[in-house]
Design a protein around this motif. Sequence first.
Motif, PDB file in Angstrom:
ATOM      1  N   GLU A 317    -104.740   9.843 -52.499  1.00 16.78           N
ATOM      2  CA  GLU A 317    -104.672   9.340 -51.124  1.00 16.78           C
ATOM      3  C   GLU A 317    -103.502   8.380 -50.939  1.00 16.78           C
ATOM      4  OE1 GLU A 317    -109.519   9.521 -50.327  1.00 16.78           O
ATOM      5  OE2 GLU A 317    -108.518   7.599 -50.733  1.00 16.78           O
ATOM      6  N   LEU A 318    -103.245   7.572 -51.956  1.00 13.90           N
ATOM      7  CA  LEU A 318    -102.129   6.633 -51.881  1.00 13.90           C
ATOM      8  C   LEU A 318    -100.811   7.387 -51.762  1.00 13.90           C
ATOM      9  CD1 LEU A 318    -101.149   3.706 -52.030  1.00 13.90           C
ATOM     10  CD2 LEU A 318    -101.242   3.872 -54.528  1.00 13.90           C
ATOM     11  N   ALA A 319    -100.649   8.450 -52.556  1.00 12.27           N
ATOM     12  CA  ALA A 319     -99.432   9.259 -52.468  1.00 12.27           C
ATOM     13  C   ALA A 319     -99.294   9.882 -51.089  1.00 12.27           C
ATOM     14  CB  ALA A 319     -99.444  10.341 -53.552  1.00 12.27           C
ATOM     15  N   ALA A 320    -100.401  10.393 -50.559  1.00 12.16           N
ATOM     16  CA  ALA A 320    -100.358  11.039 -49.239  1.00 12.16           C
ATOM     17  C   ALA A 320     -99.986  10.046 -48.145  1.00 12.16           C
ATOM     18  CB  ALA A 320    -101.703  11.693 -48.945  1.00 12.16           C
ATOM     19  N   GLU A 321    -100.586   8.862 -48.174  1.00  9.08           N
ATOM     20  CA  GLU A 321    -100.305   7.870 -47.136  1.00  9.08           C
ATOM     21  C   GLU A 321     -98.892   7.316 -47.258  1.00  9.08           C
ATOM     22  OE1 GLU A 321    -101.939   7.298 -44.500  1.00  9.08           O
ATOM     23  OE2 GLU A 321    -103.684   8.510 -45.040  1.00  9.08           O
ATOM     24  N   LEU A 322     -98.411   7.139 -48.473  1.00  9.20           N
ATOM     25  CA  LEU A 322     -97.024   6.706 -48.650  1.00  9.20           C
ATOM     26  C   LEU A 322     -96.070   7.775 -48.120  1.00  9.20           C
ATOM     27  CD1 LEU A 322     -97.177   5.024 -52.169  1.00  9.20           C
ATOM     28  CD2 LEU A 322     -96.624   3.882 -50.008  1.00  9.20           C
ATOM     29  N   GLY A 323     -96.419   9.039 -48.370  1.00 11.78           N
ATOM     30  CA  GLY A 323     -95.589  10.116 -47.838  1.00 11.78           C
ATOM     31  C   GLY A 323     -95.536  10.090 -46.329  1.00 11.78           C
ATOM     32  N   ARG A 324     -96.677   9.855 -45.694  1.00 15.30           N
ATOM     33  CA  ARG A 324     -96.693   9.760 -44.233  1.00 15.30           C
ATOM     34  C   ARG A 324     -95.878   8.552 -43.749  1.00 15.30           C
ATOM     35  NH1 ARG A 324    -102.302  11.047 -45.286  1.00 15.30           N
ATOM     36  NH2 ARG A 324    -102.645  13.238 -44.775  1.00 15.30           N
ATOM     37  N   ALA A 325     -96.017   7.440 -44.458  1.00 19.18           N
ATOM     38  CA  ALA A 325     -95.257   6.246 -44.077  1.00 19.18           C
ATOM     39  C   ALA A 325     -93.751   6.498 -44.152  1.00 19.18           C
ATOM     40  CB  ALA A 325     -95.643   5.071 -44.979  1.00 19.18           C
ATOM     41  N   LEU A 326     -93.329   7.337 -45.095  1.00 20.24           N
ATOM     42  CA  LEU A 326     -91.913   7.626 -45.269  1.00 20.24           C
ATOM     43  C   LEU A 326     -91.378   8.620 -44.242  1.00 20.24           C
ATOM     44  CD1 LEU A 326     -91.811   7.987 -49.164  1.00 20.24           C
ATOM     45  CD2 LEU A 326     -90.775   6.146 -47.838  1.00 20.24           C
ATOM     46  N   THR A 327     -92.241   9.482 -43.726  1.00 21.32           N
ATOM     47  CA  THR A 327     -91.758  10.603 -42.916  1.00 21.32           C
ATOM     48  C   THR A 327     -92.239  10.598 -41.469  1.00 21.32           C
ATOM     49  OG1 THR A 327     -93.623  11.981 -43.661  1.00 21.32           O
ATOM     50  CG2 THR A 327     -91.582  12.086 -44.958  1.00 21.32           C
ATOM     51  N   GLU A 328     -93.222   9.785 -41.150  1.00 18.14           N
ATOM     52  CA  GLU A 328     -93.792   9.804 -39.801  1.00 18.14           C
ATOM     53  C   GLU A 328     -93.655   8.423 -39.164  1.00 18.14           C
ATOM     54  OE1 GLU A 328     -97.829  11.140 -40.041  1.00 18.14           O
ATOM     55  OE2 GLU A 328     -97.315  12.891 -41.273  1.00 18.14           O
ATOM     56  N   PRO A 329     -92.564   8.185 -38.469  1.00 14.16           N
ATOM     57  CA  PRO A 329     -92.398   6.877 -37.804  1.00 14.16           C
ATOM     58  C   PRO A 329     -93.584   6.578 -36.886  1.00 14.16           C
ATOM     59  CG  PRO A 329     -90.366   8.148 -37.708  1.00 14.16           C
ATOM     60  CD  PRO A 329     -91.427   9.084 -38.221  1.00 14.16           C
ATOM     61  N   ASP A 330     -94.015   5.327 -36.909  1.00 11.63           N
ATOM     62  CA  ASP A 330     -95.183   4.926 -36.120  1.00 11.63           C
ATOM     63  C   ASP A 330     -94.865   3.601 -35.426  1.00 11.63           C
ATOM     64  OD1 ASP A 330     -97.660   4.307 -35.095  1.00 11.63           O
ATOM     65  OD2 ASP A 330     -98.768   4.925 -36.881  1.00 11.63           O
ATOM     66  N   PRO A 331     -94.118   3.659 -34.331  1.00  8.04           N
ATOM     67  CA  PRO A 331     -93.698   2.413 -33.658  1.00  8.04           C
ATOM     68  C   PRO A 331     -94.866   1.526 -33.242  1.00  8.04           C
ATOM     69  CG  PRO A 331     -92.501   4.307 -32.794  1.00  8.04           C
ATOM     70  CD  PRO A 331     -93.590   4.854 -33.657  1.00  8.04           C
ATOM     71  N   ALA A 332     -95.983   2.128 -32.821  1.00 13.84           N
ATOM     72  CA  ALA A 332     -97.130   1.322 -32.380  1.00 13.84           C
ATOM     73  C   ALA A 332     -97.714   0.542 -33.557  1.00 13.84           C
ATOM     74  CB  ALA A 332     -98.195   2.214 -31.755  1.00 13.84           C
ATOM     75  N   ARG A 333     -97.845   1.201 -34.705  1.00 16.84           N
ATOM     76  CA  ARG A 333     -98.375   0.503 -35.885  1.00 16.84           C
ATOM     77  C   ARG A 333     -97.413  -0.589 -36.343  1.00 16.84           C
ATOM     78  NH1 ARG A 333    -102.232   2.721 -39.451  1.00 16.84           N
ATOM     79  NH2 ARG A 333    -101.687   4.820 -38.733  1.00 16.84           N
ATOM     80  N   ARG A 334     -96.123  -0.297 -36.271  1.00 20.20           N
ATOM     81  CA  ARG A 334     -95.110  -1.286 -36.670  1.00 20.20           C
ATOM     82  C   ARG A 334     -95.180  -2.509 -35.769  1.00 20.20           C
ATOM     83  NH1 ARG A 334     -89.393  -2.161 -35.687  1.00 20.20           N
ATOM     84  NH2 ARG A 334     -88.315  -2.765 -37.623  1.00 20.20           N
ATOM     85  N   ALA A 335     -95.290  -2.281 -34.460  1.00 20.94           N
ATOM     86  CA  ALA A 335     -95.390  -3.402 -33.524  1.00 20.94           C
ATOM     87  C   ALA A 335     -96.665  -4.194 -33.754  1.00 20.94           C
ATOM     88  CB  ALA A 335     -95.335  -2.879 -32.088  1.00 20.94           C
ATOM     89  N   ALA A 336     -97.764  -3.492 -34.035  1.00 29.60           N
ATOM     90  CA  ALA A 336     -99.027  -4.185 -34.309  1.00 29.60           C
ATOM     91  C   ALA A 336     -98.908  -5.036 -35.567  1.00 29.60           C
ATOM     92  CB  ALA A 336    -100.155  -3.168 -34.463  1.00 29.60           C
ATOM     93  N   GLY A 337     -98.188  -4.536 -36.565  1.00 30.06           N
ATOM     94  CA  GLY A 337     -98.004  -5.302 -37.795  1.00 30.06           C
ATOM     95  C   GLY A 337     -97.197  -6.559 -37.572  1.00 30.06           C
ATOM     96  N   ARG A 338     -96.117  -6.441 -36.827  1.00 33.39           N
ATOM     97  CA  ARG A 338     -95.307  -7.630 -36.538  1.00 33.39           C
ATOM     98  C   ARG A 338     -96.110  -8.656 -35.737  1.00 33.39           C
ATOM     99  NH1 ARG A 338     -89.924  -7.812 -37.571  1.00 33.39           N
ATOM    100  NH2 ARG A 338     -88.730  -5.886 -37.855  1.00 33.39           N
ATOM    101  N   GLU A 339     -96.858  -8.174 -34.766  1.00 30.32           N
ATOM    102  CA  GLU A 339     -97.667  -9.084 -33.946  1.00 30.32           C
ATOM    103  C   GLU A 339     -98.718  -9.787 -34.795  1.00 30.32           C
ATOM    104  OE1 GLU A 339    -100.758  -8.904 -30.155  1.00 30.32           O
ATOM    105  OE2 GLU A 339     -99.450  -7.201 -30.583  1.00 30.32           O
ATOM    106  N   LEU A 340     -99.364  -9.034 -35.696  1.00 23.32           N
ATOM    107  CA  LEU A 340    -100.369  -9.629 -36.574  1.00 23.32           C
ATOM    108  C   LEU A 340     -99.749 -10.708 -37.454  1.00 23.32           C
ATOM    109  CD1 LEU A 340    -103.270  -9.549 -37.810  1.00 23.32           C
ATOM    110  CD2 LEU A 340    -102.387  -7.826 -39.413  1.00 23.32           C
TER     111      LEU A 340
END
Length: 367
Positions: A317-340
């Motif tokens: 699962e860690l490999a799969a999620e890292l792969g998604r993080a590398l290939t699937e930009p997620d601006p909403a999640r990124r903004a939520a992370g900065r805000e947090l």
Amino acid sequence: MKIALLSYSTKPRGGVVHTLALAEALAAAGEDVTVWSLGRGGDSGFFRPVDPSVRVRIVPFPDGPPGESVGARVLRSIETLGAAFAATGAGAYDIVHAQDCISANAVGRCVRTVHHIDHFTTPELAACHERALVEPYAHVCVSRTVADELADGWSLPARVIANGVAYERFAGTEPAARDRWKNRLGRYVLTVGGIEPRKGSLDLLEAYGTLRARHPGVKLVIAGGETLFDYRDYRARWEARAAELGVEPVVLGAVPDDELPALVAAADAFAFPSVKEGFGLAAMEALAAGVPLVVRDLPVLREVFDSAARFAGTPEELAAELGRALTEPDPARRAAGRELAARHTWREAARLHVELYRSLAGVRGAV
């Protein structure tokens, strides 16, 4: 108030980062703060400069005899710090606040921050850990999950005061500094904390073996790793498994403090597969830098990071999620992370600590 904050090390570990940042924020709020620590390996100061508004007392801690066990080193650490504090500091403070097991044992009754709860099998360590939980007269936890664990296991209440994060330091890195790391390392997944059991290093290695097959150009970069404990056997197993998998992670060791933010900000993803945590300060710094974050699916990390992170349990699962993080930009999640990350300030952490300290003025054990 005259406040003593005590740490066991001058090296860049999460609890030490916490101690220094809290001390500086308390001093900025007008409190009289002194940080005490052991100076291991000849250290005469901390891994980074400390604001001059904070007094620093480093207690020399020479290397022990050849073959000294971890248990013996811990007991010697407690004795050395305790003797120095008793001789010159014990009666000088309104609040004595220990940030770890060693300093809590060294000073006896105190305020104690429980960053996370360990489970030791070495008798000396188990006894020290127990005393460091039950002898303090007040407790702080950096997450509700750890506070609940303390209440369930020891019937001890704790005030929950989350870590702060140096948001601007990680969010505002210079492009040229980031480019230097990119030019050196290329695309990379970063983890900070070294190679040790608690950090889930073997699971991350397994995940990287799978990830690299799908993304051959991506490196795994490991920074940090200063520790009191002897993880040579675990490190040997890790190195043997890396050879079996045919992968060569980049092990940087301790990174100079002024270079760390750019190293984090230049990463393509940040992996945080710890099996035991109290908050996850390094992961919060990655969010401040706008880096996609993948963490172990633990209750405490669900509490702290919620929708700002991706969660994984197994190496697959860690490999799969890292792969998604590398290939699937997620601006909403990124903004939520900065805000947090921006919401977690050391100024607020200091305010809540002062509130706690003043509430303890009449508690037996406080000076």
